[in-house]
Structures are given as C-alpha cells and as structure tokens.
Scaffold this active site. Structure first.
Site, PDB file in Angstrom:
ATOM      1  N   GLU A  37       2.180 -40.494 -51.019  1.00 38.10           N
ATOM      2  CA  GLU A  37       1.125 -41.487 -51.174  1.00 38.10           C
ATOM      3  C   GLU A  37       1.558 -42.421 -52.297  1.00 38.10           C
ATOM      4  O   GLU A  37       1.593 -42.033 -53.460  1.00 38.10           O
ATOM      5  CB  GLU A  37      -0.201 -40.802 -51.521  1.00 38.10           C
ATOM      6  CG  GLU A  37      -1.358 -41.768 -51.733  1.00 38.10           C
ATOM      7  CD  GLU A  37      -2.578 -41.098 -52.359  1.00 38.10           C
ATOM      8  OE1 GLU A  37      -3.635 -41.733 -52.375  1.00 38.10           O
ATOM      9  OE2 GLU A  37      -2.458 -39.959 -52.837  1.00 38.10           O
ATOM     10  N   ASP A  48      -8.940 -43.981 -60.860  1.00 43.67           N
ATOM     11  CA  ASP A  48      -7.752 -43.393 -61.488  1.00 43.67           C
ATOM     12  C   ASP A  48      -8.033 -42.975 -62.930  1.00 43.67           C
ATOM     13  O   ASP A  48      -8.638 -43.723 -63.696  1.00 43.67           O
ATOM     14  CB  ASP A  48      -6.597 -44.394 -61.482  1.00 43.67           C
ATOM     15  CG  ASP A  48      -6.183 -44.780 -60.073  1.00 43.67           C
ATOM     16  OD1 ASP A  48      -6.319 -43.934 -59.188  1.00 43.67           O
ATOM     17  OD2 ASP A  48      -5.740 -45.920 -59.869  1.00 43.67           O
TER      18      ASP A  48
END
Length: 251
Positions: A37, A48
């Site tokens: 990914e 994130d």
C-alpha cells in the site's frame, strides 16, 4: 489460523528517498508481504499518526510531486509483478487533476486499487466508476465509529474489498484486539466483501488474533518507524523490515 498470514504493508512513496524506500519494499516482499500500500505524501492527513505525518512532511520538503510517486509505483510494479499494489492518498490529490485522469495515470503506473479514506463510499466523486474503467478497484474505509445502518449500507454495496480501520482516530499507536473488534469485522464482511484489517498493528500476536477474520492484515506505522530508525544504513534497514514482516506473517 494456521500457515502464513497475508500482509498488506504501508509505505510512504519517496521516504526518506526513492532508493531507500525501494529497498524497504524489497525487504517487505522478501519478508512475505503480498500487498504493498503506497501512500502519496500529503500535507494535511486526516488519519495518519506522527510517524507517517513526519515521513510525508520530509518527502514534501524535497519538492516531491504526485508524478514522482507514480514513477516510484511504476518502478515497484516492474520489480514485483506478482505483488498487488494499492495507492493510498487523500481526496484533494486525485480530485484536483480530475478523478478520471488520475485513475488512468495510476493504472498506467501499475496500481491495482485505490484507498482514499476521506472520500465517502457513496459520495466518491466518481472514484469507483473511474477505477472500474481502468481495471482497478476502489477500496472504501470502514471505521468502528460508523453508525450500524451506514456500515450495513457499505457492506452491502458490492465492493470487492473493504478496509476496516480497527479503531477510530489516528494510526500508529497500538490497537487492542477484543470482542468489539471482531464484532466490527463481522459487520464489515456481512455483505460478502473481503476485508483488510489494520490501524495500529505492530506485532505478530495482534496479527494472528485477527488473521482468520480478514483477507489481509495491514501494518504501516511500524514499518515507517523502522525505516526512520535505520535510514542511514540500508542493510540494517532491510534486515529490520524483513524481520518484522516475517513476524507479522507468522513465518
């Protein structure tokens, strides 16, 4: 679950530079990762954690562009034709140039599917259709904070895969796997979609605890932290990344 655990490993394109990132990808594949990914660096991530945010910032400070990220993915595709490659990014990066045009370029680079967490599965600006037109799949993201009615709608929408974020918030901190986690995974898969499960997976015990409920276990920040720690020594970096990948795949 016996045998090897399927691993989807997350990398930030170009971190800390393309050659080091490529070495990390080699180590991941050697360690058993069947899916890469690849995140295009983004300046304002919504999911994130610190490790990936910092990596993105450092790459962007070099003037790294979307075209550079796609070139990196193309390099991975040529080196690892047997590996599934997903592109992970945020909506504005693909919406600005045009979703259809972006998906065409991604497919040409060798991308198999798109993971865009901030595009809702039912208001995706044409992403699912553009992916299909270019031989890719759109992989929506489900979170435990979603109301049951909406989660049921996503599960029944006919996606080949759904990415299940195992907890709400940001990635990069340890996730406790409990009965609530397994119930959530069961809801995500209720419509027949295969499930990728991740967010805070950093050790083999965690991976093994969800392996029988998912098509692949997803790990990202743990690898970004290893790359950061060994960025000045590619040999050490490769060994550390491969060892962790083997741990997560149960080898």
């Amino acid at each position: 679950m016996s045998g090897k655990i399927q691993l989807m490993s997350h990398l930030v394109a170009g971190y800390p530079d393309d050659d080091t990132a490529f070495a990390a990808a080699q180590a991941l594949v050697k360690g058993g990762a069947g899916i890469l990914e690849i995140q295009l660096p983004f300046s304002d991530p919504s999911a994130d954690g610190p490790a990936i945010q910092s990596a993105c910032t450092k790459v962007l400070e070099r003037g790294y562009r979307t075209a550079d990220g796609l070139a990196f993915i193309s390099r991975l595709r040529k080196a690892f034709p047997q590996v599934t490659i997903y592109l992970m990014s945020y909506g504005s990066l693909i919406y600005t140039p045009g979703v259809a045009q972006f998906c065409k370029k991604a497919a040409e680079a060798g991308v198999n599917g798109m993971i865009i967490p901030d595009l809702p599965f039912d208001h995706d600006e044409g992403l699912t259709a553009a992916c299909a037109e270019n031989g890719m799949e759109n992989i929506p993201v489900a979170a435990p904070s979603m109301p049951d009615e909406r989660l049921k709608k996503m599960a029944g929408a006919g996606f080949r895969h759904i990415y299940a974020a195992l907890r709400a918030g940001i990635t990069g901190t340890d996730t406790a796997i409990d009965s609530g986690t397994l119930e959530f995974l069961s809801k995500v898969s209720a419509g027949g979609s295969a499930v990728y499960g991740g967010f805070g997976i950093s050790n083999g015990t965690q991976a093994a605890s969800i392996a029988s409920y998912v098509d692949a276990v997803v790990a990202g920040s743990v690898f970004v932290r290893l790359i950061t720690a060994h960025a000045d020594n590619i040999e050490e970096l490769s060994q550390a990344v491969e060892t962790k990948a083997r741990e997560l795949t149960g080898q």
